[in-house]
Enzyme design. Sequence first.
Site, short mmCIF file in Angstrom:
data_model
loop_
_atom_site.label_atom_id
_atom_site.label_comp_id
_atom_site.label_asym_id
_atom_site.label_seq_id
_atom_site.Cartn_x
_atom_site.Cartn_y
_atom_site.Cartn_z
CG HIS A 141 17.61 16.40 43.17
ND1 HIS A 141 17.17 17.61 43.65
CD2 HIS A 141 17.28 16.39 41.85
CE1 HIS A 141 16.61 18.30 42.68
NE2 HIS A 141 16.67 17.58 41.57
CG ASP A 171 17.97 19.03 46.72
OD1 ASP A 171 18.98 18.34 46.45
OD2 ASP A 171 16.96 19.06 46.00
CB SER A 248 16.98 19.86 39.16
OG SER A 248 15.65 19.47 39.33
N GLY A 306 18.08 22.78 70.06
CA GLY A 306 17.83 21.67 70.98
C GLY A 306 16.40 21.56 71.44
CG LEU A 309 10.57 23.33 66.93
CD1 LEU A 309 11.22 24.04 65.77
CD2 LEU A 309 10.22 24.31 68.04
#
Length: 500
Positions: A141, A171, A248, A306, A309
């Site tokens: 970001h 990220d 960040s 696959g 959840l």
Amino acid sequence: MNIMQKLSSRSLFIFNLVLIGAIFGFILAFLSFSCTTPQMRVQAQQSQVVIPEDALAVAQSLQTVFRSVSDKMLPSVIEIKTVTVRRQQSQSFNGIPWEFFFGPRDQGQDNQEREYRSQGLGSGIIVRNKDGVYYALTNNHVIEDASEITVATKDGKEYPAQLVGSDTRKDLALISFKTNDYHPLAVLGDSDTVHVGDFAIAIGNPLGQQFSFSVTMGIVSAVGRTGGPGDNINDFIQTDAPINQGNSGGPLVNVRGEVIGINTWIASNLTGGGNVGLGFAIPINNVKRSIDEFIETGTISYGWLGVSLQEPSREILDDLGLENGRGALVTQMFLGSPAEKGGIRPGDFITHVNGRETRNVQMLQLAVGDLRAGETAAFTVIRDKQRMELRVRIEARTEQAASDNRGLWPGVTVVPITDQLRQSMRLDANARGLFVAQVTSGSPADIVGLRLNDRIVSVSGQQVNDMASFFRVLRDRTGDELWFGIQRGDSTLESLRFKR
């Protein structure tokens, strides 16, 4: 003895002398005290306090550690400046009142584009050097949509930088800049050894260039935190070391000067965001493999199991006979996926991957994502209250496979009928079955006609009253026909039949 004799006596003379001396001494003491400043009196009191040498030695040793860590890490930290360029249609002023005052405009002046430039700021750490090309880690970001990237080092030098690779799920991003100048590389630690209460040192560029290359200190407040912004799948390290906007991408460091995390986001109730002691960093062990992948391919590859959840509620856990809710429930499965080939079925409760506990959905997603395509992994599952281990050969995750709902078996999410649900849906006290909470578009359940708020009372002709019986039938019918007996309002229906 007359009065004159008494006044001239020796005793009276001595008395007067003593009296005068006492008065003089009192005046002198008063003047001396009044001339003493409050600061002098405080200093006199402070001078009586002695700092224990052993305690002072401990404090000075700790101070030396923080100084050394700062001196070691700051040359490896960079300030990242970005410019994002956007082009937008400029506002047209044709028509009233423009034409009334200035006459018609040229046709070519309509719908002109203007360029808008916005600046951003973040942090990063230098982790690789190859043939004069330095590579630095940061957050996705920080550089997302950037048209220009510039890095600045602690010694005041600036270099143009390029994006090497980025990934939104973690990220993360890797940028590079070229120079013959020497810049030390950060040492990457082991985030698996981080414990709550450990010292944590955050380095970065908070709140703009005025505060660049700041160092703050705190402790590790928690580990394994989930729920980051967007679809971030990391299990974050939480720290109270002050982190603000601009930090960040900078490092979270231990007392050895090793990077244990990448500072990523803050939780704040302050307007505009600000530090309230809730900062979160991506564990460095989640990052290490990504560096090589960014350099080689520009992307991060993820393993694919696959399955769909869910973190089960207490009612679902009770229905399945599960006492411990630490894990992830497989509610649906992609036909032909590694999960199906390895024997995982809807209703399985996954607790471990390769012996490592997966306490929730995000931890399982992260564990599977870090597996390489072609690798065989051991999954510990609970099925019908029995613990078993299944070995699954992982495949590479592709967006096409992960989003093809036609193979999602069965394509419906159900929940038990609770007293609260009976009341809100106005069901009879003896109403049985399972409530349809979600139907995935394009899935088998959608194709056969299931709808939201239906009540499933049977699956492929077998009655189901709880989650355990529902999943048991699905396991038995994975390769066969599938249909549902449903209660829709006052009507009892049978769905179409899906044949694989």
